[in-house]
Design an enzyme around this catalytic site. Structure first.
Site, PDB file in Angstrom:
ATOM      1  N   GLY A  42     -30.798  43.372  33.701  1.00 29.24           N
ATOM      2  CA  GLY A  42     -31.854  43.576  34.681  1.00 29.24           C
ATOM      3  C   GLY A  42     -33.265  43.724  34.141  1.00 29.24           C
ATOM      4  N   ASP A 101     -31.341  54.989  38.574  1.00 28.63           N
ATOM      5  CA  ASP A 101     -30.931  55.354  39.930  1.00 28.63           C
ATOM      6  C   ASP A 101     -30.226  56.715  39.864  1.00 28.63           C
ATOM      7  OD1 ASP A 101     -30.276  55.061  42.654  1.00 28.63           O
ATOM      8  OD2 ASP A 101     -28.508  53.869  42.243  1.00 28.63           O
ATOM      9  N   GLY A 103     -28.781  57.771  37.306  1.00 23.41           N
ATOM     10  CA  GLY A 103     -29.080  58.228  35.949  1.00 23.41           C
ATOM     11  C   GLY A 103     -27.878  58.214  35.015  1.00 23.41           C
TER      12      GLY A 103
HETATM   13  P1  IMP Z   1     -27.482  54.339  37.515  1.00 26.75           P
HETATM   14  O1  IMP Z   1     -26.470  54.570  36.429  1.00 26.75           O
HETATM   15  O2  IMP Z   1     -26.990  54.743  38.869  1.00 26.75           O
HETATM   16  O3  IMP Z   1     -28.832  54.939  37.217  1.00 26.75           O
HETATM   17  O4  IMP Z   1     -27.553  52.784  37.600  1.00 26.75           O
HETATM   18  C1  IMP Z   1     -28.646  52.094  37.347  1.00 26.75           C
HETATM   19  C2  IMP Z   1     -28.340  50.629  37.351  1.00 26.75           C
HETATM   20  O5  IMP Z   1     -27.780  50.194  38.598  1.00 26.75           O
HETATM   21  C3  IMP Z   1     -29.644  49.889  37.203  1.00 26.75           C
HETATM   22  O6  IMP Z   1     -29.963  49.720  35.844  1.00 26.75           O
HETATM   23  C4  IMP Z   1     -29.377  48.621  37.945  1.00 26.75           C
HETATM   24  O7  IMP Z   1     -28.775  47.684  37.076  1.00 26.75           O
HETATM   25  C5  IMP Z   1     -28.407  49.019  39.031  1.00 26.75           C
HETATM   26  N1  IMP Z   1     -29.153  49.263  40.281  1.00 26.75           N
HETATM   27  C6  IMP Z   1     -29.408  50.459  40.857  1.00 26.75           C
HETATM   28  N2  IMP Z   1     -30.137  50.311  41.984  1.00 26.75           N
HETATM   29  C7  IMP Z   1     -30.365  48.984  42.092  1.00 26.75           C
HETATM   30  C8  IMP Z   1     -31.100  48.174  43.043  1.00 26.75           C
HETATM   31  O8  IMP Z   1     -31.712  48.644  44.026  1.00 26.75           O
HETATM   32  N3  IMP Z   1     -31.135  46.834  42.795  1.00 26.75           N
HETATM   33  C9  IMP Z   1     -30.506  46.256  41.735  1.00 26.75           C
HETATM   34  N4  IMP Z   1     -29.816  46.966  40.826  1.00 26.75           N
HETATM   35  C10 IMP Z   1     -29.740  48.315  41.008  1.00 26.75           C
HETATM   36 MG    MG Z   2     -29.275  47.894  34.736  1.00 28.01          MG
END
Ligand code: IMP
Ligand code: MG
Length: 175
Positions: A42, A101, A103
């Site tokens: 991403g 998001d 984390g």
């Molecule tokens: P976390 O472990 O929940 O913080 O996940 C974060 C990862 O989920 C990010 O690095 C993204 O790859 C994916 N992600 C979270 N929210 C979104 C979104 O709104 N659009 C696209 N990818 C997302």
């Molecule tokens: Mg990611």
């Protein structure tokens, strides 16, 4: 089900913010050696723009993480599907992610890099969804703070689509 997209951050606003972040990061590290780690997939476009907006010269490396979630238990297992190649021991490390998001994935990566002896660890993310955080991770260099919505474009995907778009949009499912 159909989907619709709504522009939320245009290419010009992204470019302006990337220039500011590049200047802030460069000022923060100065002459100290720095490794910047791009979290694939991403962050690839953001990362490429960010390093070109920096007057200092970082080393660059790449990781890719996958999370295997048992959705019901909310317990996630996170693994590297691609690890770093540069040693981080006694180096300043800046993790560059697309979105922080909940984390969980950033925390996993930070813990690994801490165990490997990084001299300092900081996080830059294009988008900081700080209200959704479930673990204690802060974004030191946030591009944009968003409170809601699923976003795509500028490297961010939904099911591997939309990464090529030059701006950031929210994706809405119109059922
Ligand atoms: P976390 O472990 O929940 O913080 O996940 C974060 C990862 O989920 C990010 O690095 C993204 O790859 C994916 N992600 C979270 N929210 C979104 C979104 O709104 N659009 C696209 N990818 C997302
Ligand atoms: Mg990611």
């Amino acid at each position: 089900m159909t989907t619709s997209m709504q522009l939320i951050i245009d290419a010009e606003a992204i470019a302006k913010r990337v220039r500011e972040l590049g200047a802030n990061i460069s000022e923060h590290y100065g002459d100290e050696p720095l490794i910047m780690v791009c979290v694939l997939k991403g962050a690839f476009i953001f990362f490429a723009d960010l390093v070109r907006a920096m007057p200092i010269e970082p080393e660059v490396d790449f990781v890719r993480l996958a999370s295997y979630g048992a959705q019901t238990s909310r317990k996630e297992r996170i693994l590297f599907t691609k690890d770093m190649e540069l040693p981080v021991q006694d180096k300043h490390v800046l993790v560059v992610d697309d979105i922080v998001d909940t984390g969980h994935s950033a925390l996993y990566l930070l813990n690994v890099l801490r165990m490997r002896g990084a001299k300092s660890l900081r996080v830059c993310a294009l988008i900081d969804k700080r209200e959704r955080r479930e673990v204690d991770v802060s974004v030191d260099f946030p591009g944009f703070v968003l409170s809601e919505g699923f976003v795509i474009g500028y490297g961010l995907d939904y099911a591997e689509r939309y990464r090529h778009l030059p701006a950031v949009y929210t994706l809405n499912a119109d059922v």
